[in-house]
Design a protein around this motif. Structure first.
Motif, PDB file in Angstrom:
ATOM      1  N   GLU A 212       0.826  -1.195   0.000  1.00 46.12           N
ATOM      2  CA  GLU A 212       0.000   0.000   0.000  1.00 46.12           C
ATOM      3  C   GLU A 212       0.869   1.258   0.000  1.00 46.12           C
ATOM      4  OE1 GLU A 212      -3.578   2.078   2.658  1.00 46.12           O
ATOM      5  OE2 GLU A 212      -2.747   0.118   3.222  1.00 46.12           O
ATOM      6  N   ILE A 213       0.507   2.221  -0.840  1.00 45.27           N
ATOM      7  CA  ILE A 213       1.195   3.516  -0.851  1.00 45.27           C
ATOM      8  C   ILE A 213       0.540   4.399   0.214  1.00 45.27           C
ATOM      9  CG2 ILE A 213       1.875   5.502  -2.239  1.00 45.27           C
ATOM     10  CD1 ILE A 213       3.018   2.874  -3.260  1.00 45.27           C
ATOM     11  N   PRO A 214       1.280   4.809   1.233  1.00 44.66           N
ATOM     12  CA  PRO A 214       0.649   5.599   2.302  1.00 44.66           C
ATOM     13  C   PRO A 214       0.271   6.998   1.822  1.00 44.66           C
ATOM     14  CG  PRO A 214       3.028   5.506   2.608  1.00 44.66           C
ATOM     15  CD  PRO A 214       2.712   4.595   1.451  1.00 44.66           C
ATOM     16  N   GLU A 215      -0.745   7.560   2.445  1.00 43.32           N
ATOM     17  CA  GLU A 215      -1.121   8.936   2.131  1.00 43.32           C
ATOM     18  C   GLU A 215       0.027   9.881   2.486  1.00 43.32           C
ATOM     19  OE1 GLU A 215      -3.791  10.386   0.648  1.00 43.32           O
ATOM     20  OE2 GLU A 215      -4.395   8.346   0.121  1.00 43.32           O
ATOM     21  N   ILE A 216       0.615   9.650   3.664  1.00 42.15           N
ATOM     22  CA  ILE A 216       1.772  10.430   4.100  1.00 42.15           C
ATOM     23  C   ILE A 216       2.916   9.449   4.321  1.00 42.15           C
ATOM     24  CG2 ILE A 216       2.721  11.935   5.889  1.00 42.15           C
ATOM     25  CD1 ILE A 216      -0.063  13.006   6.371  1.00 42.15           C
ATOM     26  N   ASP A 217       3.942   9.573   3.504  1.00 39.92           N
ATOM     27  CA  ASP A 217       5.087   8.657   3.545  1.00 39.92           C
ATOM     28  C   ASP A 217       6.159   9.248   4.454  1.00 39.92           C
ATOM     29  OD1 ASP A 217       7.107   6.860   3.109  1.00 39.92           O
ATOM     30  OD2 ASP A 217       6.883   6.814   0.930  1.00 39.92           O
ATOM     31  N   LEU A 218       6.200   8.760   5.694  1.00 38.70           N
ATOM     32  CA  LEU A 218       7.150   9.298   6.673  1.00 38.70           C
ATOM     33  C   LEU A 218       8.591   8.949   6.315  1.00 38.70           C
ATOM     34  CD1 LEU A 218       5.217   8.511   9.982  1.00 38.70           C
ATOM     35  CD2 LEU A 218       5.485  10.726   8.874  1.00 38.70           C
ATOM     36  N   ARG A 219       8.800   7.816   5.692  1.00 37.95           N
ATOM     37  CA  ARG A 219      10.170   7.394   5.373  1.00 37.95           C
ATOM     38  C   ARG A 219      10.758   8.216   4.229  1.00 37.95           C
ATOM     39  NH1 ARG A 219      11.029   2.625   8.080  1.00 37.95           N
ATOM     40  NH2 ARG A 219      12.913   2.072   6.917  1.00 37.95           N
ATOM     41  N   ALA A 220       9.910   8.770   3.387  1.00 41.12           N
ATOM     42  CA  ALA A 220      10.384   9.508   2.212  1.00 41.12           C
ATOM     43  C   ALA A 220      10.720  10.962   2.517  1.00 41.12           C
ATOM     44  CB  ALA A 220       9.350   9.449   1.097  1.00 41.12           C
ATOM     45  N   GLN A 221      10.222  11.486   3.611  1.00 43.62           N
ATOM     46  CA  GLN A 221      10.499  12.886   3.967  1.00 43.62           C
ATOM     47  C   GLN A 221      10.322  13.025   5.486  1.00 43.62           C
ATOM     48  OE1 GLN A 221       8.771  15.908   1.326  1.00 43.62           O
ATOM     49  NE2 GLN A 221       8.480  17.261   3.071  1.00 43.62           N
ATOM     50  N   TYR A 222      11.321  12.538   6.189  1.00 45.56           N
ATOM     51  CA  TYR A 222      11.253  12.509   7.647  1.00 45.56           C
ATOM     52  C   TYR A 222      11.570  13.898   8.219  1.00 45.56           C
ATOM     53  CZ  TYR A 222      11.905  10.404  12.276  1.00 45.56           C
ATOM     54  OH  TYR A 222      11.783  10.066  13.598  1.00 45.56           O
ATOM     55  N   PRO A 223      10.926  14.327   9.318  1.00 41.91           N
ATOM     56  CA  PRO A 223       9.930  13.625  10.131  1.00 41.91           C
ATOM     57  C   PRO A 223       8.486  13.966   9.772  1.00 41.91           C
ATOM     58  CG  PRO A 223      10.712  15.532  11.317  1.00 41.91           C
ATOM     59  CD  PRO A 223      11.433  15.539   9.996  1.00 41.91           C
ATOM     60  N   GLU A 224       8.271  15.025   8.957  1.00 45.79           N
ATOM     61  CA  GLU A 224       6.899  15.488   8.718  1.00 45.79           C
ATOM     62  C   GLU A 224       6.141  14.603   7.738  1.00 45.79           C
ATOM     63  OE1 GLU A 224       9.484  17.656   5.704  1.00 45.79           O
ATOM     64  OE2 GLU A 224       9.625  16.974   7.776  1.00 45.79           O
ATOM     65  N   GLY A 225       6.868  13.877   6.896  1.00 48.66           N
ATOM     66  CA  GLY A 225       6.231  12.987   5.931  1.00 48.66           C
ATOM     67  C   GLY A 225       5.929  13.670   4.605  1.00 48.66           C
ATOM     68  N   LEU A 226       5.905  12.877   3.561  1.00 45.41           N
ATOM     69  CA  LEU A 226       5.608  13.355   2.204  1.00 45.41           C
ATOM     70  C   LEU A 226       4.175  13.002   1.851  1.00 45.41           C
ATOM     71  CD1 LEU A 226       6.477  14.338  -0.685  1.00 45.41           C
ATOM     72  CD2 LEU A 226       7.105  11.964  -1.131  1.00 45.41           C
TER      73      LEU A 226
ATOM     74  N   MET B 230      18.495   7.239  -3.202  1.00 42.73           N
ATOM     75  CA  MET B 230      19.046   5.892  -3.363  1.00 42.73           C
ATOM     76  C   MET B 230      19.049   5.145  -2.034  1.00 42.73           C
ATOM     77  SD  MET B 230      22.172   6.974  -5.906  1.00 42.73           S
ATOM     78  CE  MET B 230      22.707   5.319  -6.319  1.00 42.73           C
ATOM     79  N   VAL B 231      19.334   5.867  -0.954  1.00 40.60           N
ATOM     80  CA  VAL B 231      19.312   5.247   0.376  1.00 40.60           C
ATOM     81  C   VAL B 231      17.911   4.736   0.696  1.00 40.60           C
ATOM     82  CG1 VAL B 231      19.500   5.737   2.852  1.00 40.60           C
ATOM     83  CG2 VAL B 231      21.272   6.549   1.290  1.00 40.60           C
ATOM     84  N   LEU B 232      16.903   5.543   0.402  1.00 38.63           N
ATOM     85  CA  LEU B 232      15.511   5.149   0.655  1.00 38.63           C
ATOM     86  C   LEU B 232      15.123   3.925  -0.174  1.00 38.63           C
ATOM     87  CD1 LEU B 232      12.663   5.781   1.848  1.00 38.63           C
ATOM     88  CD2 LEU B 232      12.272   7.163  -0.202  1.00 38.63           C
ATOM     89  N   THR B 233      15.485   3.931  -1.439  1.00 36.91           N
ATOM     90  CA  THR B 233      15.040   2.883  -2.358  1.00 36.91           C
ATOM     91  C   THR B 233      15.800   1.577  -2.173  1.00 36.91           C
ATOM     92  OG1 THR B 233      14.366   4.530  -3.986  1.00 36.91           O
ATOM     93  CG2 THR B 233      14.767   2.295  -4.799  1.00 36.91           C
ATOM     94  N   TYR B 234      17.107   1.666  -1.986  1.00 37.42           N
ATOM     95  CA  TYR B 234      17.923   0.454  -1.990  1.00 37.42           C
ATOM     96  C   TYR B 234      18.357  -0.017  -0.603  1.00 37.42           C
ATOM     97  CZ  TYR B 234      17.992   1.428  -6.959  1.00 37.42           C
ATOM     98  OH  TYR B 234      17.594   1.675  -8.250  1.00 37.42           O
ATOM     99  N   VAL B 235      18.207   0.822   0.401  1.00 39.51           N
ATOM    100  CA  VAL B 235      18.569   0.413   1.764  1.00 39.51           C
ATOM    101  C   VAL B 235      17.360   0.477   2.690  1.00 39.51           C
ATOM    102  CG1 VAL B 235      20.369   0.609   3.515  1.00 39.51           C
ATOM    103  CG2 VAL B 235      20.797   1.534   1.266  1.00 39.51           C
ATOM    104  N   ASP B 236      16.314   1.144   2.248  1.00 46.46           N
ATOM    105  CA  ASP B 236      15.054   1.247   2.996  1.00 46.46           C
ATOM    106  C   ASP B 236      15.244   1.843   4.383  1.00 46.46           C
ATOM    107  OD1 ASP B 236      12.322   1.061   3.326  1.00 46.46           O
ATOM    108  OD2 ASP B 236      12.415  -0.958   4.176  1.00 46.46           O
TER     109      ASP B 236
END
Length: 823
Positions: A62-76, A502-508
């Motif tokens: 599931e794609i979250p409405e607010i992606d915290l991992r993609a734009q920490y801490p406020e979320g994307l 790249m860190v987000l995509t390949y290292v999560d």
């Protein structure tokens, strides 16, 4: 009396054969892209960021409405900023088609999807040229020119870009609209206009730059209505009204367009006004002057709406500012970064750099020489349906010189007029026009030898593209391994935006910055975070706390690169004080109060915002050696005069290292040893030099020297797992089973997320054939790593191979419970 349209009759019976030929060219363009694409295992910057969402769709997450991992801490707010159309299409189609092709790796599927789908533009261009000139031969020749032209594939290969997906829709939309203008059957004409709007809407919901293309199209329609030329006002106004219905609905219904207030954007306001003006002009006989006067009020209205609803203007303000300042500084970036705003500094590089003379000559000169006669002939013969492509070509020509990525549009229209020129040369049999056929032949030769030509002129491209060609190689592999083993899953990493993706995509791991600059607030955040790096440690800690980073991924270029493409230029810190944080991060990590160096490679350093963090190791790198960068003790400013000297030294070492690796591959082990010794004299501990020495000595039958070099390799770099695996193999073959197993268990305890350790351990235990010792070792492995999913997964696999199926099932259940996201 209706005038006969120029451009030649369409032989309807022959059209299917022409379409088949166009399909063959579509296949050719797909093949060229696949041939030059690469393995698609590692995307960079925003391509990596967007690829992650495609992968999520593919694996049913599931794609979250607010992606915290993609734009920490406020979320994307994902759907408010990012068009997910392409990602969803690729992901869902993978789920549908993967069983038919025995579940290929997702990145391989992406390579094929991108190469094939983007090549649909060949068919779109065929029909666009057919609509413009009414001749299938001209259309087929245009498709040929595009298929073999460098600009058709060199941004697509190795990339994951929105334009690859959106541009076929946009070109098909133009083809349908022109066909509607050309058609004499009213019902068919209206249907084609509506379908054109649907295609354009598909482009709008796929790529954030599609509105620029729409704006140019709307501007052409507005000019036509004001001038009443080249098309009848009533006709074009009616067709444009139908065209706009799907676009309007997309603006209302699509969440990303709705969040960006696209309905009230300047492009849409211009569209509404254009329709109103067209309908009024079709009913009231107004002169051109009155139509122009009635058009003027839209300009202050656009300014007012922009003022009241700044969402859309803020989103693209960095692009508008970039074009403005590029026009002011046409010869290149000013030496003083304070002359241009941060928004412009941040994107004036890479695909947003200007097209240099060499790049233009390499990619566009031949197609331009081919297209010019076609454009002149079209103007001389007043082929009205060619005016829209000509209008767009004239606009995209200067835009493509200012922003290199817009060359993809310009080349489409060059191909269109190039195909028409080739057709006319056949028809007239003029000698100088027939000579134009040499150009496609040269383009075919250029494409056939593209890789060699690109490698030969790499440095020229590097200079003009304002970006450094960086082969991360084992650097990237080792730093990602360090992050996987040292950084907990929930800890956020502060890094440069391109690397963060790249860190987000390949290292999560959660990231604080990302490269999707369409967000005004993200640009502000990037400016703030990057500027803080160039202040003192105390100021940095005080300012960065609001983003709550747990780790910092530092790169030597933060300090050592002062070019106009550097971060120092970007944040206006070309003159840098030695009390700044980056100076200490690069040369004196031991002096930092709140940051601890965890690991380093040649160009990366991983720091923890925790002085008690466990260090993995610090292999030597000349870029972090203060002794190689002498400083004036009386000056408070960093002296970077020796940077290029160090870079040249590393470059020489890398050249010898690559030759040594080639010698090793072809079996010339003595030469490899000699070259590797020279490398180590230039740069101690360089890359995998000791490991390669170990391989060479092992192949020459000298196990003692091999063992010694493997030991040195793993001691110098504890994450060089290949050395550990090779040494354990040598120990096992020497009859030292327990020593081999103990070595692997020791390194699993240090870095438990390296798969090769488990595979090597399992292989040794199975070959040893001692089941009691195998069970004893598994128990020890699990007791020392009782919360590590790979330990349970690989233990289960090993026990199943050894015949202990029931216990293997139990351990696999534990592995799944520990890591349900990756069963």
């Amino acid at each position: 009396m209706r005038r006969k349209k120029k451009g030649g009759k369409l032989p309807k019976r022959a059209l299917p054969l022409y379409v088949l030929a166009a399909l063959a060219l579509f296949a050719l363009n797909s093949y060229i892209k696949l041939n030059y694409f690469g393995n698609a295992e590692l995307f960079y910057s925003d391509a990596a960021f967007r690829y992650r969402y495609a992968r999520e769709f593919a694996y049913g997450r599931e794609i979250p409405e607010i992606d915290l991992r993609a734009q920490y801490p406020e979320g994307l707010k994902v759907r408010s900023l990012i068009h997910l159309t392409m990602d969803a299409c690729i992901g869902y189609s993978y789920r549908l088609l993967a069983p038919l092709f025995r579940y290929p790796p997702f990145h391989i599927y992406v390579k094929y999807f991108v190469s094939i789908f983007s090549s649909l533009l060949v068919l779109g261009l065929f029909f666009l040229t057919l609509a413009a000139f009414g001749n299938p031969t001209a259309a087929l020749l245009a498709a040929l020119v595009y298929s073999v032209g460098v600009p058709s594939y060199w941004r697509v290969t190795g990339n994951y870009l929105r334009e690859e997906f959106a541009m076929p829709f946009l070109i098909f939309a133009l083809a349908l609209f022109l066909s509607g203008l050309r058609s004499r059957a009213r019902k068919r004409s209206l249907t084609l206009a509506f379908l054109s709007g649907l295609c354009f809407s598909a482009g709008l919901i796929s790529w954030h730059l599609s509105p620029f293309f729409l704006a140019l199209f709307v501007f052409f329609v507005a000019l036509d209505i004001i001038l009443d030329y080249p098309f009848d006002v009533r006709q074009i106004a009616t067709l444009f009204s139908l065209f706009l219905i799907p676009v309007f609905l997309a603006s209302v219904l699509w969440p990303t367009l709705r969040a960006k207030s696209f309905l009230l954007s300047n492009t849409m306001l211009l569209s509404y006004w254009t329709i109103a003006l067209g309908l009024i002009s079709s009913r009231v006989n107004l002169s051109r002057r009155w139509r122009a006067l009635l058009f003027l009020p839209v300009l202050p209205l656009m300014a007012l709406i922009t003022r009241l609803s700044p969402t859309n203007s803020r989103e693209f303000s960095h692009v508008f500012h970039l074009l403005l300042y590029k026009a002011l500084y046409f010869t290149g970036k000013p030496a003083d970064p304070s002359r241009i705003p941060f928004d412009v500094r941040a994107i004036w590089k890479g695909p947003f750099s200007s097209t240099g003379p060499f790049t233009f000559a390499f990619a566009d000169l031949l197609p331009l020489l081919l297209a010019l006669p076609g454009a002149i002939i079209a103007l001389r013969n007043k082929i009205k349906t060619a005016y829209l492509p000509l209008f767009l070509a004239l606009f995209f020509f200067p835009l493509s010189l200012l922003v290199m990525r817009l060359d993809a549009f310009f080349f489409v229209f060059l191909s269109l007029f190039g195909g028409f020129a080739l057709y006319r040369s056949l028809r007239t049999r003029s000698r100088w026009l027939l000579a134009l056929y040499l150009i496609p032949l040269l383009m075919i030769g250029q494409t056939a030898h593209y890789r060699k030509l690109f490698d030969k002129f790499r440095s020229r491209f590097q200079k003009e593209w304002m970006g450094k060609f960086t082969a991360y190689g084992s650097d990237w592999e080792r730093i990602t391994m360090a992050i996987k083993n040292a950084v907990p899953d929930s800890c956020a990493i502060l890094a440069a935006p391109d690397i963060s993706a790249m860190v987000l995509t390949y290292v999560d791991r959660p990231i604080i910055l990302h490269p999707i600059y369409e967000s005004y607030w993200l640009r502000c955040k990037v400016e703030d975070a990057e500027t803080l790096l160039y202040k003192t440690e105390g100021e940095f800690l005080q300012g960065i706390g609001k983003y709550r980073p747990a780790y910092l991924l530092y790169q030597e270029k933060f300090l050592l690169d002062s070019s106009r493409e550097s971060i120092r230029y970007q944040v206006n810190r070309l003159k840098l004080r030695k009390n700044s944080l980056v100076y200490y991060l690069n040369f004196h990590p031991e002096s930092l109060r709140a940051l601890r160096l965890v690991y380093q490679t040649n160009t990366f350093r991983l720091y923890a915002f925790d002085t008690a963090a466990v260090a993995l190791g610090t292999p030597y790198s000349p870029f972090f050696d203060p002794g190689l960068f002498p400083q004036n003790p009386d000056s408070p400013y960093f002296d970077g005069s020796s940077v290029e000297k160090v870079r040249e030294k590393v470059k020489r070492a890398l050249g010898l290292y690559n030759v040594a690796a080639q010698a090793l591959r072809r079996g010339d082990y003595t030469k490899a040893i000699s070259l590797l010794r020279k490398v180590l004299m230039l740069v101690p501990d360089f890359e995998k030099s000791y490991y390669y020495l170990g391989i060479a000595y092992e192949k020459l039958g000298d196990p003692e020297q091999a063992m010694e070099n493997y030991r040195l390799a793993r001691e110098k770099d504890p994450l060089l797992y290949q050395a550990v695996v090779s040494e354990s193999g040598l120990l096992f073959r020497a009859g030292k089973l327990r020593e081999a197993v103990n070595l692997l268990l020791e390194y699993i305890g240090r870095t438990p997320y390296i798969d090769d350790y488990y595979l090597s351990l399992g292989g040794i235990l199975l070959r040893a054939g001692r089941k009691s010792y195998l069970l004893e070792t598994v128990d020890r492995l699990l007791s020392e790593n009782n919360d590590i999913p790979p330990a349970y997964f690989y233990s289960a696999s090993l026990l199943e191979q050894a015949g202990y199926r029931d216990r293997a099932v139990d351990l696999m259940e534990v592995a799944v419970n520990l890591d349900p996201e990756n069963p």
